[in-house]
Design an enzyme around this catalytic site. Sequence first.
Site, PDB file in Angstrom:
ATOM      1  CG  PHE A  29      -1.563   1.236   1.613  1.00 42.37           C
ATOM      2  CD1 PHE A  29      -2.168   2.070   0.675  1.00 42.37           C
ATOM      3  CD2 PHE A  29      -1.566   1.644   2.957  1.00 42.37           C
ATOM      4  CE1 PHE A  29      -2.754   3.280   1.058  1.00 42.37           C
ATOM      5  CE2 PHE A  29      -2.148   2.837   3.340  1.00 42.37           C
ATOM      6  CZ  PHE A  29      -2.734   3.657   2.390  1.00 42.37           C
ATOM      7  CB  THR A  36       3.860   1.811  12.913  1.00 32.57           C
ATOM      8  OG1 THR A  36       2.652   1.998  13.621  1.00 32.57           O
ATOM      9  CG2 THR A  36       4.610   0.677  13.610  1.00 32.57           C
ATOM     10  CG  ASP A  37       0.871   5.674  15.394  1.00 28.96           C
ATOM     11  OD1 ASP A  37       0.743   4.506  14.964  1.00 28.96           O
ATOM     12  OD2 ASP A  37      -0.083   6.486  15.429  1.00 28.96           O
ATOM     13  CD  GLU A  38      -0.450  -0.078  14.944  1.00 28.20           C
ATOM     14  OE1 GLU A  38      -0.546  -1.161  15.525  1.00 28.20           O
ATOM     15  OE2 GLU A  38      -1.041   0.195  13.885  1.00 28.20           O
ATOM     16  CB  SER A  75       3.270  -2.548  17.846  1.00 28.38           C
ATOM     17  OG  SER A  75       2.685  -3.276  18.884  1.00 28.38           O
ATOM     18  CG  LEU A 130     -11.661   0.848  10.100  1.00 29.14           C
ATOM     19  CD1 LEU A 130     -12.604  -0.175  10.711  1.00 29.14           C
ATOM     20  CD2 LEU A 130     -11.446   1.993  11.079  1.00 29.14           C
ATOM     21  CG  ASN A 139     -11.784   2.597  15.449  1.00 26.14           C
ATOM     22  OD1 ASN A 139     -10.967   3.353  14.922  1.00 26.14           O
ATOM     23  ND2 ASN A 139     -11.421   1.524  16.138  1.00 26.14           N
ATOM     24  N   GLY A 163      -5.807  -7.208  23.176  1.00 21.81           N
ATOM     25  CA  GLY A 163      -4.735  -6.205  23.338  1.00 21.81           C
ATOM     26  C   GLY A 163      -4.969  -4.952  22.509  1.00 21.81           C
TER      27      GLY A 163
HETATM   28  P1  NAD Z   1       1.488  -3.611   3.199  1.00 26.29           P
HETATM   29  O1  NAD Z   1       1.205  -4.826   4.023  1.00 26.29           O
HETATM   30  O2  NAD Z   1       0.414  -3.039   2.350  1.00 26.29           O
HETATM   31  O3  NAD Z   1       2.737  -3.892   2.244  1.00 26.29           O
HETATM   32  C1  NAD Z   1       3.862  -4.592   2.648  1.00 26.29           C
HETATM   33  C2  NAD Z   1       4.637  -5.002   1.411  1.00 26.29           C
HETATM   34  O4  NAD Z   1       5.842  -5.674   1.840  1.00 26.29           O
HETATM   35  C3  NAD Z   1       3.900  -5.987   0.505  1.00 26.29           C
HETATM   36  O5  NAD Z   1       4.015  -5.594  -0.840  1.00 26.29           O
HETATM   37  C4  NAD Z   1       4.600  -7.318   0.742  1.00 26.29           C
HETATM   38  O6  NAD Z   1       4.586  -8.177  -0.398  1.00 26.29           O
HETATM   39  C5  NAD Z   1       6.013  -6.854   1.072  1.00 26.29           C
HETATM   40  N1  NAD Z   1       6.757  -7.831   1.885  1.00 26.29           N
HETATM   41  C6  NAD Z   1       6.332  -8.458   3.000  1.00 26.29           C
HETATM   42  N2  NAD Z   1       7.298  -9.288   3.454  1.00 26.29           N
HETATM   43  C7  NAD Z   1       8.355  -9.153   2.622  1.00 26.29           C
HETATM   44  C8  NAD Z   1       9.653  -9.705   2.584  1.00 26.29           C
HETATM   45  N3  NAD Z   1      10.059 -10.598   3.489  1.00 26.29           N
HETATM   46  N4  NAD Z   1      10.497  -9.334   1.606  1.00 26.29           N
HETATM   47  C9  NAD Z   1      10.096  -8.433   0.658  1.00 26.29           C
HETATM   48  N5  NAD Z   1       8.878  -7.879   0.643  1.00 26.29           N
HETATM   49  C10 NAD Z   1       8.015  -8.219   1.615  1.00 26.29           C
HETATM   50  O7  NAD Z   1       2.038  -2.538   4.238  1.00 26.29           O
HETATM   51  P2  NAD Z   1       1.864  -0.943   4.241  1.00 26.29           P
HETATM   52  O8  NAD Z   1       0.605  -0.599   4.923  1.00 26.29           O
HETATM   53  O9  NAD Z   1       2.138  -0.420   2.893  1.00 26.29           O
HETATM   54  O10 NAD Z   1       3.049  -0.534   5.228  1.00 26.29           O
HETATM   55  C11 NAD Z   1       4.367  -0.284   4.711  1.00 26.29           C
HETATM   56  C12 NAD Z   1       5.283   0.064   5.871  1.00 26.29           C
HETATM   57  O11 NAD Z   1       4.793   1.227   6.548  1.00 26.29           O
HETATM   58  C13 NAD Z   1       5.377  -1.034   6.941  1.00 26.29           C
HETATM   59  O12 NAD Z   1       6.714  -1.113   7.367  1.00 26.29           O
HETATM   60  C14 NAD Z   1       4.477  -0.545   8.052  1.00 26.29           C
HETATM   61  O13 NAD Z   1       4.932  -1.009   9.299  1.00 26.29           O
HETATM   62  C15 NAD Z   1       4.637   0.960   7.933  1.00 26.29           C
HETATM   63  N6  NAD Z   1       3.492   1.758   8.385  1.00 26.29           N
HETATM   64  C16 NAD Z   1       2.228   1.488   7.927  1.00 26.29           C
HETATM   65  C17 NAD Z   1       1.156   2.294   8.346  1.00 26.29           C
HETATM   66  C18 NAD Z   1      -0.242   2.056   7.826  1.00 26.29           C
HETATM   67  O14 NAD Z   1      -1.188   2.726   8.282  1.00 26.29           O
HETATM   68  N7  NAD Z   1      -0.476   1.168   6.876  1.00 26.29           N
HETATM   69  C19 NAD Z   1       1.379   3.355   9.210  1.00 26.29           C
HETATM   70  C20 NAD Z   1       2.691   3.609   9.647  1.00 26.29           C
HETATM   71  C21 NAD Z   1       3.725   2.811   9.225  1.00 26.29           C
HETATM   72  P1  TYD Z   2      -6.491  -1.223  11.271  1.00 26.37           P
HETATM   73  O1  TYD Z   2      -6.886  -0.628   9.960  1.00 26.37           O
HETATM   74  O2  TYD Z   2      -6.326  -2.701  11.364  1.00 26.37           O
HETATM   75  O3  TYD Z   2      -5.189  -0.470  11.764  1.00 26.37           O
HETATM   76  P2  TYD Z   2      -4.402  -0.562  13.198  1.00 26.37           P
HETATM   77  O4  TYD Z   2      -4.882  -1.709  13.979  1.00 26.37           O
HETATM   78  O5  TYD Z   2      -2.998  -0.760  12.710  1.00 26.37           O
HETATM   79  O6  TYD Z   2      -4.636   0.759  13.861  1.00 26.37           O
HETATM   80  O7  TYD Z   2      -7.582  -0.814  12.356  1.00 26.37           O
HETATM   81  C1  TYD Z   2      -7.863   0.543  12.632  1.00 26.37           C
HETATM   82  C2  TYD Z   2      -8.835   0.576  13.822  1.00 26.37           C
HETATM   83  O8  TYD Z   2     -10.056  -0.008  13.413  1.00 26.37           O
HETATM   84  C3  TYD Z   2      -8.353  -0.242  15.011  1.00 26.37           C
HETATM   85  O9  TYD Z   2      -8.757   0.428  16.207  1.00 26.37           O
HETATM   86  C4  TYD Z   2      -9.100  -1.559  14.885  1.00 26.37           C
HETATM   87  C5  TYD Z   2     -10.405  -1.133  14.235  1.00 26.37           C
HETATM   88  N1  TYD Z   2     -11.047  -2.146  13.345  1.00 26.37           N
HETATM   89  C6  TYD Z   2     -12.387  -2.477  13.519  1.00 26.37           C
HETATM   90  O10 TYD Z   2     -13.069  -1.951  14.407  1.00 26.37           O
HETATM   91  N2  TYD Z   2     -12.924  -3.398  12.677  1.00 26.37           N
HETATM   92  C7  TYD Z   2     -12.198  -4.007  11.694  1.00 26.37           C
HETATM   93  O11 TYD Z   2     -12.760  -4.884  10.972  1.00 26.37           O
HETATM   94  C8  TYD Z   2     -10.832  -3.650  11.516  1.00 26.37           C
HETATM   95  C9  TYD Z   2     -10.004  -4.283  10.437  1.00 26.37           C
HETATM   96  C10 TYD Z   2     -10.291  -2.696  12.372  1.00 26.37           C
END
Ligand code: NAD
Ligand code: TYD
Length: 360
Positions: A19, A140-142, A167, A206, A265, A300
């Site tokens: 993503f 991540t902030d988590e 996290s 979500l 949420n 958790g």
């Molecule tokens: P995502 O799950 O959408 O994408 C992860 C990608 O990494 C995928 O394309 C997957 O194929 C690839 N991948 C997984 N394991 C691999 C491996 N061993 N070798 C090579 N590629 C591999 O994740 P995202 O939401 O795009 O998050 C990207 C980064 O940003 C992560 O490190 C996540 O911790 C961080 N992050 C995400 C969020 C969020 O809200 N989604 C917020 C803050 C930080």
């Molecule tokens: P998510 O998108 O999984 O992100 P994160 O857990 O990394 O914050 O979830 C965002 C918030 O939404 C989180 O508080 C969990 C809640 N949630 C639901 O209530 N229902 C759902 O089906 C999902 C996937 C998340």
Amino acid sequence: MTHAERQPRRLLVTGGAGFIGSNFTRYWCDRYPGDRVVVLDALTYAGNLANLEGLAETGNFRFVRGDIGDRALVDTLFAEEQIDTVAHFAAESHVDRSILEPDAFVRTNVVGTFTLLEAFRHHLANRSDANRCRFLHVSTDEVYGSLAPDDPPFSETTPYAPNSPYSASKAGSDHLARAYYHTYNLPTVITNCSNNYGPYHFPEKLIPLMCINILLGKPLPVYGDGQNVRDWLYVGDHCRALDTVIHRGQLGETYNIGGNNEVKNIDLVRTICRLMDEMAPDLPVKPSENLITFVKDRPGHDRRYAIDSTKLQTSLGWQPSVTVEEGLRKTVRWYLDDEDWWKPLLSEEYQSYYAQVYGE
Ligand code: NAD
Ligand code: TYD
């Protein structure tokens, strides 16, 4: 430095088919067409080549399928492509999956990050320009754990207190990235960002889950009492922040990134329902709010996240530009228009994951 004076970079983007990584790759190729961009991605369930469609035609882009834990492959790519900048996104990223099967989280997030750091350290030992090289570790902030309602938002000095296997594994990788700066002078910079949303977001999270379930007329599962708070940032704003940190961040520093958009949420889900009712031509169930279903809470489950990004804003001049209402409007529009993108993702694997988390 003006755009014209800028020296081109040679990037390795790990996880670039996911993503945020794909949004970042598109952003970077568009903004810096003279840069070399190599995506390394294992294409797990979350990786999708459709996210990078159209980029192969631009001469400076290359996709490599592979694991960040494969040291020989990473060494070869660093040398062959003369990489000077790593943007490290690859991770297992979903909390609910980390509760079901934590193994891959430790393997990719901790051991995979370690492999990349080690390989980059050896690669830079042979370069004379190591001081302009960068290893951006995207986190991540988590890692900071959960806030009570009146706590101040997370700052860069908030102690780490991760509560999920996801996290905890990200926290481990952050510590390694920090240690490689202090021990080996590796040019690492760490960012800790709040929840992202926008195009190419995999349906298990979500916001896309709610958009897609509304379009399919399926229940909208809200965990617990729906009062958990997340601080939402539009993915394009995150990509701009990462650009700023790569070019101007201080080595060895951490920068928090967030949108100042704390939302409960249940309020977020109601907003998505309202926008869908307004924007979708026809829906199986209307009003969509009738689909909201409170389900068993996540174990958790962190109550509240909120990010203080003052450091990034004051020292490097970055500002979020998209409000939640605007960002959600764009996102809903994208899921309405891009059915061909999300329909194939509702695979057997996804259905089996869905049944495990939400029951039949
Ligand atoms: P995502 O799950 O959408 O994408 C992860 C990608 O990494 C995928 O394309 C997957 O194929 C690839 N991948 C997984 N394991 C691999 C491996 N061993 N070798 C090579 N590629 C591999 O994740 P995202 O939401 O795009 O998050 C990207 C980064 O940003 C992560 O490190 C996540 O911790 C961080 N992050 C995400 C969020 C969020 O809200 N989604 C917020 C803050 C930080
Ligand atoms: P998510 O998108 O999984 O992100 P994160 O857990 O990394 O914050 O979830 C965002 C918030 O939404 C989180 O508080 C969990 C809640 N949630 C639901 O209530 N229902 C759902 O089906 C999902 C996937 C998340």
